[in-house]
Design an enzyme around this catalytic site. Structure first.
Site, PDB file in Angstrom:
ATOM      1  N   ASP A   1      48.477  -3.650 -42.538  1.00  0.00           N
ATOM      2  CA  ASP A   1      48.405  -2.590 -43.552  1.00  0.00           C
ATOM      3  C   ASP A   1      48.365  -1.243 -42.855  1.00  0.00           C
ATOM      4  O   ASP A   1      48.176  -1.169 -41.640  1.00  0.00           O
ATOM      5  CB  ASP A   1      47.234  -2.805 -44.518  1.00  0.00           C
ATOM      6  CG  ASP A   1      45.866  -2.537 -43.912  1.00  0.00           C
ATOM      7  OD1 ASP A   1      45.723  -2.643 -42.666  1.00  0.00           O
ATOM      8  OD2 ASP A   1      44.938  -2.230 -44.663  1.00  0.00           O
TER       9      ASP A   1
ATOM     10  N   TYR B   1      47.488   2.527 -41.328  1.00  0.00           N
ATOM     11  CA  TYR B   1      46.297   3.129 -40.730  1.00  0.00           C
ATOM     12  C   TYR B   1      45.490   3.816 -41.835  1.00  0.00           C
ATOM     13  O   TYR B   1      46.044   4.594 -42.620  1.00  0.00           O
ATOM     14  CB  TYR B   1      46.684   4.178 -39.689  1.00  0.00           C
ATOM     15  CG  TYR B   1      47.393   3.649 -38.460  1.00  0.00           C
ATOM     16  CD1 TYR B   1      46.758   2.782 -37.573  1.00  0.00           C
ATOM     17  CD2 TYR B   1      48.696   4.057 -38.160  1.00  0.00           C
ATOM     18  CE1 TYR B   1      47.401   2.324 -36.425  1.00  0.00           C
ATOM     19  CE2 TYR B   1      49.343   3.597 -37.010  1.00  0.00           C
ATOM     20  CZ  TYR B   1      48.686   2.728 -36.154  1.00  0.00           C
ATOM     21  OH  TYR B   1      49.341   2.288 -35.012  1.00  0.00           O
TER      22      TYR B   1
ATOM     23  N   PHE C   1      52.585   0.527 -37.128  1.00  0.00           N
ATOM     24  CA  PHE C   1      52.188   0.938 -35.773  1.00  0.00           C
ATOM     25  C   PHE C   1      52.519   2.389 -35.448  1.00  0.00           C
ATOM     26  O   PHE C   1      52.031   2.923 -34.458  1.00  0.00           O
ATOM     27  CB  PHE C   1      52.814   0.024 -34.699  1.00  0.00           C
ATOM     28  CG  PHE C   1      52.365  -1.405 -34.788  1.00  0.00           C
ATOM     29  CD1 PHE C   1      51.083  -1.775 -34.407  1.00  0.00           C
ATOM     30  CD2 PHE C   1      53.222  -2.384 -35.261  1.00  0.00           C
ATOM     31  CE1 PHE C   1      50.665  -3.095 -34.490  1.00  0.00           C
ATOM     32  CE2 PHE C   1      52.823  -3.713 -35.355  1.00  0.00           C
ATOM     33  CZ  PHE C   1      51.537  -4.070 -34.971  1.00  0.00           C
TER      34      PHE C   1
ATOM     35  N   HIS D   1      48.095 -10.111 -30.923  1.00  0.00           N
ATOM     36  CA  HIS D   1      48.225  -8.749 -31.453  1.00  0.00           C
ATOM     37  C   HIS D   1      47.922  -7.733 -30.341  1.00  0.00           C
ATOM     38  O   HIS D   1      47.116  -8.019 -29.446  1.00  0.00           O
ATOM     39  CB  HIS D   1      47.246  -8.571 -32.618  1.00  0.00           C
ATOM     40  CG  HIS D   1      47.489  -7.361 -33.450  1.00  0.00           C
ATOM     41  ND1 HIS D   1      47.007  -6.112 -33.108  1.00  0.00           N
ATOM     42  CD2 HIS D   1      48.160  -7.205 -34.613  1.00  0.00           C
ATOM     43  CE1 HIS D   1      47.380  -5.236 -34.040  1.00  0.00           C
ATOM     44  NE2 HIS D   1      48.082  -5.868 -34.951  1.00  0.00           N
TER      45      HIS D   1
END
Length: 251
Positions: free
Chosen positions: A89, A91, A102, A211
């Site tokens: 989701d 930031y 990202f 991740h």
């Protein structure tokens, strides 16, 4: 790496969308994705989702800005998708999210996960870290930088999860999966890894690892060489590789 070819007949992953009323997409939704996702806009869940997000915006600060919610689709037209990079989701920090997973806007300090992405990029391909975190140049080359959830309340991660966005973005993943040309799907972390069931691995390339978050990067992200693997797969598919070096100046 053996080149993957689409099957002669449609696979079980290529199920047509359920019949739904012909409802126009949101005004700011890109036309190139309309045919692929048109069946979603008439479904009750999508109307409820839009009502929820609108209500949230009246009571809270919500990211990204309304004009940026569909940027992943705007920056990467459906026919141009070569790679899918999936996030969770946006930031929840003010000024960060702008619709690409990202990525942050120019002038924003690099989030920790993005710093680790840059470290791995340098280790993998020798490309020094960019001084900014604006990844639009990747999106414009065919990297669909899609979060599973497209909005979030300020300061509250996952606050818009399980409200309908996942159903919508799953439909996008299924639409890309059904493309004739093979695509590279990049799944970082356990959450993204669960989407593997939506992808026909016999037709597409799946690149999976831990991740890039500081909590997990040392457990399988560092050293995974995703960028060279993506380009190797694209070359094998007959596509141009991605130029991962970001421009020094962005606006």
């Amino acid at each position: 790496m053996a080149k993957k070819k689409p099957p002669a007949a449609a696979s079980l992953f290529d199920e047509p969308p359920a019949d739904t009323p012909a409802v126009p997409p949101p005004a700011d939704f890109p036309a190139s994705w309309g045919p692929a996702l048109g069946g979603e806009f008439g479904q009750p869940y999508f109307a409820k989702l839009q009502e929820f997000v609108a209500a949230e915006r009246t009571e809270h600060e919500v990211f990204p800005a309304a004009d940026d919610v569909y940027n992943a689709f705007k920056y990467t037209p459906f026919d141009g998708v070569k790679v899918v990079l999936l996030g969770q989701d946006p930031y929840p920090t003010p000024g960060h999210a702008h619709g690409l997973c990202f990525s942050v806007r120019p002038g924003v300090a690099l989030p920790a996960s993005l710093r680790n992405i840059y470290k791995e990029l340098e280790s993998d391909l020798g490309i020094p870290p960019a001084k900014h975190g604006y990844l639009a140049a990747w999106a414009k080359q065919g990297v669909l930088m899609l979060n599973a959830v497209l909005t979030v309340r300020s300061g509250t991660p996952n606050s818009h999860a399980n409200r309908g966005w996942e159903k919508f973005t799953d439909a996008a993943l299924k639409a890309v999966n059904a493309k004739t040309e093979p695509v590279v799907f990049v799944l970082w972390g356990g959450y993204a890894g669960k989407k593997k069931v939506l992808i026909d691995a016999n037709r597409h390339e799946i690149i999976q690892s831990a991740h890039p978050s500081p909590l997990s990067a040392h457990n399988g992200f560092f050293g995974s060489k995703p960028f060279s693997k993506i380009n190797a797969a694209l070359t094998d598919f007959g596509h141009a590789p991605i130029d991962w070096k970001l421009p020094e100046k962005v606006s």
